[in-house]
Design an enzyme around this catalytic site. Structure first.
Site, PDB file in Angstrom:
ATOM      1  N   LYS A 214       1.013  -1.298  -0.006  1.00  0.00           N
ATOM      2  CA  LYS A 214       0.059   0.345   0.496  1.00  0.00           C
ATOM      3  C   LYS A 214       0.384   1.219  -0.240  1.00  0.00           C
ATOM      4  O   LYS A 214       2.074   1.234  -0.640  1.00  0.00           O
ATOM      5  CB  LYS A 214      -1.070   0.112   0.987  1.00  0.00           C
ATOM      6  CG  LYS A 214      -1.971  -1.547   0.652  1.00  0.00           C
ATOM      7  CD  LYS A 214      -3.136  -1.727   2.170  1.00  0.00           C
ATOM      8  CE  LYS A 214      -3.561  -2.684   2.437  1.00  0.00           C
ATOM      9  NZ  LYS A 214      -4.967  -2.919   2.509  1.00  0.00           N
TER      10      LYS A 214
ATOM     11  N   HIS B 115      -8.688  -3.440  -6.683  1.00  0.00           N
ATOM     12  CA  HIS B 115      -8.410  -3.664  -5.120  1.00  0.00           C
ATOM     13  C   HIS B 115      -9.293  -2.372  -3.979  1.00  0.00           C
ATOM     14  O   HIS B 115      -9.816  -1.314  -4.833  1.00  0.00           O
ATOM     15  CB  HIS B 115      -6.979  -2.396  -4.634  1.00  0.00           C
ATOM     16  CG  HIS B 115      -6.489  -3.279  -3.185  1.00  0.00           C
ATOM     17  ND1 HIS B 115      -7.369  -2.610  -2.208  1.00  0.00           N
ATOM     18  CD2 HIS B 115      -6.185  -3.923  -2.606  1.00  0.00           C
ATOM     19  CE1 HIS B 115      -6.973  -2.843  -1.374  1.00  0.00           C
ATOM     20  NE2 HIS B 115      -6.507  -3.917  -1.018  1.00  0.00           N
TER      21      HIS B 115
ATOM     22  N   GLU C 269     -11.175 -10.622  -1.858  1.00  0.00           N
ATOM     23  CA  GLU C 269     -10.901 -10.044  -1.254  1.00  0.00           C
ATOM     24  C   GLU C 269     -12.296  -9.364   0.066  1.00  0.00           C
ATOM     25  O   GLU C 269     -13.057  -7.987  -0.626  1.00  0.00           O
ATOM     26  CB  GLU C 269     -10.003  -8.949  -0.919  1.00  0.00           C
ATOM     27  CG  GLU C 269      -8.558  -9.351  -1.731  1.00  0.00           C
ATOM     28  CD  GLU C 269      -8.037  -8.374  -0.396  1.00  0.00           C
ATOM     29  OE1 GLU C 269      -6.682  -9.101  -0.679  1.00  0.00           O
ATOM     30  OE2 GLU C 269      -7.629  -7.101  -1.362  1.00  0.00           O
TER      31      GLU C 269
ATOM     32  N   SER D 243      -6.883  -9.761   5.945  1.00  0.00           N
ATOM     33  CA  SER D 243      -6.357  -9.618   7.644  1.00  0.00           C
ATOM     34  C   SER D 243      -5.602 -11.172   7.321  1.00  0.00           C
ATOM     35  O   SER D 243      -5.169 -11.749   8.646  1.00  0.00           O
ATOM     36  CB  SER D 243      -6.899  -9.630   8.609  1.00  0.00           C
ATOM     37  OG  SER D 243      -8.425  -8.556   8.634  1.00  0.00           O
TER      38      SER D 243
ATOM     39  N   GLY E 195      -1.843  -8.052   3.238  1.00  0.00           N
ATOM     40  CA  GLY E 195      -1.188  -5.986   3.054  1.00  0.00           C
ATOM     41  C   GLY E 195      -0.625  -6.138   4.684  1.00  0.00           C
ATOM     42  O   GLY E 195       1.084  -6.599   4.105  1.00  0.00           O
TER      43      GLY E 195
END
Ligand code: PGA
Length: 255
Positions: free
Chosen positions: A9, A94, A164, A212, A233
């Site tokens: 990110k 995303h 996701e 997560s 992530g």
């Protein structure tokens, strides 16, 4: 072969920190034919990361790209330029990009532009919330169908899908999805891919889970959840933890 993708990110904030992460990762990531490791740093660090990683078994990906190879698009990054520095993958669609206004149509165009430049596409789909009526299934299949619009039918080999669920992503997530949540949704994703690409091609497309993921739950998605890989992530910024996830992908029974 499992695929583990780290999505950094907008982190870290400096090249010094990016270098520290990569230097640690290059010593920790095992060389294995059982796993493909992709790291997606912020575009501003991509060239340096490419150099720093040297011959480590890590390939680079981008977090997004423009719909066109060139043009007067302030702030955008050309997929052609990404490919020219040796990036191999690009994440499109995303949820954090979609929340900034990216539509399925935009995502489809970015995916087409990516394959045109020989970049493999990591196409993200996922519902905002779940309810007892099961609407999340139609939300995800519509998102996938529309995001694939115009995608070359003979390029299934250049596609990876990441499921996701938005409610499971990030520090504010109350809980990650369960392996069963992933398995169930991946059946629907596979069906939608089959409609588009035909059965044999559809079954070659990896379907990853993201949201997560950590070193504790990773093996569950890869075994019970039947995920072909993971999109990670926060934890991908911690080399020791990320490397542990990679080891779980090589030997899931270590759980
Ligand atoms: P997270 O992010 O692992 O920090 O939940 C996943 C993602 O957004 O791809």
């Amino acid at each position: 072969m499992k695929m583990i993708i780290g999505n950094w990110k907008m982190y870290p904030g400096t090249p010094k920190e990016a270098r520290q992460i990569i230097d640690k990762l290059t010593t920790l990531v095992p060389r294995s034919t059982k796993v493909k490791v992709v790291v997606c740093p912020p575009a501003v660090f991509a060239s340096s990361v490419m150099e720093w990683k040297g011959k480590a078994p890590i390939v680079l990906g981008a977090q997004s790209c423009a719909k066109d190879d060139e043009g007067a698009w302030t702030g955008e990054t050309s997929p052609k330029a990404l490919a020219s520095i040796g990036e191999k993958y690009v994440i499109v669609g995303h949820s954090e990009r979609r929340s900034m206004g990216e539509t399925n149509h935009d995502v489809a165009q970015k995916a087409i532009a990516s394959v045109r430049n020989r970049l493999k596409v990591v196409l993200c789909v996922g519902e905002h919330k779940r309810d007892l009526h099961g609407n999340h299934f139609s939300v995800v299949s519509t998102q996938l169908r529309e995001s694939l619009s115009g995608f070359p039918k003979d390029s299934a080999g250049d596609l990876v899908v990441a499921y996701e669920p938005i409610w499971a992503i990030g520090a504010q997530a109350k809980q990650p999805a369960s392996p069963a949540d992933h398995r169930e949704m991946s059946i629907l994703i596979r069906r939608t891919l089959t409609e588009y690409f035909g059965k044999s091609a559809a079954f070659t497309i990896p379907i990853l889970y993201g949201g997560s993921v950590d070193e504790e739950n990773a093996a569950g998605y890869l075994t019970l959840g039947e995920a072909d890989g993971l999109l990670v992530g926060r934890v991908s910024l911690h080399p020791t933890r990320f490397a542990e996830i990679i080891r779980r992908a090589i030997t899931p029974s270590r759980v």
